[in-house]
Motif scaffolding. Structure first.
Motif: not given
Length: 240
Positions: A129-131, A163-172, A195-200
């Motif tokens: 995984a990569k967040g 498998l590889f998990m990340s928010p987007g599927d680019g640059n695997l 999980p959602p966050t209200d700030k960066p």
């Protein structure tokens, strides 16, 4: 060496494959114990949504694949432990406390691990995984290289996937995949839903002043709080 991986005869959900029971014997990560203790019954099963999304990826290679509700999972599973587990499956209990030649050196004595490991019957799913950040770091390259060096014979009789998990599927990862996995072609991706966050998101880094600007510096005597790397966009996903 071919081997048959059997099951115990306990009826119902408690029934476990020899693979799962042997994986559990090496699972000594305190963080995982803590999570399971804190979540109680909630830690016993993967969510149906996650199992459905995972199945949709594996079905590209094995259309009949279905992840059972009682599939066993764990986090931060050391690669050394995985080697030990597979060796017991191949050679039996008699291999315990017996010295083995480590040439080539597949056992490293390191903390290098698999982020999420899922197993049922004879199926073994390894997930990295990569967040935030990039898959192109040396950690991913080193881990893939090590997995590629594991002998195919360790996985005889099993159905392993990576498998590889990340928010987007680019640059695997573009590195070579292990030959012993069933999806050994191009890297397979599974969306990581954060999980959602209200700030960066933020990060902390060491820094130093150079030419009038504060710059990252691992040897710097100062530190600062900075925005974390921007997450890649995610594609709209249907919930199963």
């Amino acid at each position: 060496m071919d081997r048959k991986i059997g099951f115990d005869i306990t009826p119902g959900p408690a029934r476990m494959s020899t693979l799962v029971k042997t994986l559990q014997r090496f699972n000594r990560k305190e963080r995982n114990w803590l999570i399971r203790d804190a979540l109680g019954d909630g830690a016993k099963t993967l969510s149906s949504d996650f199992r459905g999304r995972l199945a949709s990826v594996l079905q590209k290679h094995d259309p009949a694949t279905d992840i059972p509700a009682d599939a066993w999972w764990t986090t931060d599973y050391h690669i050394d432990w995985l080697i030990g587990c597979l060796t017991i499956l191949a050679e039996g209990e008699s291999t315990i406390d017996v010295a083995k030649t480590n040439e080539p050196p597949i056992v490293k004595g390191s903390q290098q691990d698999i982020d999420l490991l899922i197993a049922w019957e004879t199926t073994l799913v390894l997930i990295e995984a990569k967040g935030v950040g990039s898959w192109k770091g040396s950690g991913t390259t080193s881990k893939l290289s090590r997995l590629c060096d594991l002998p195919d014979s360790l996985f005889s009789g099993l159905r392993p996937y990576l498998l590889f998990m990340s928010p987007g599927d680019g640059n695997l990862p573009g590195e070579k995949m292990p030959k012993w996995i069933r999806n050994s072609g191009k890297a397979d991706h599974l969306e990581l839903r954060l999980p959602p966050t209200d700030k960066p998101l933020l990060r902390v880094e060491r820094c130093s002043l150079s030419k009038g600007k504060w710059r990252p510096n691992a040897r710097g005597t100062d530190w600062r709080i900075e925005p974390a790397a921007e997450l890649p966009p995610t594609r709209p996903t249907k919930h199963i």
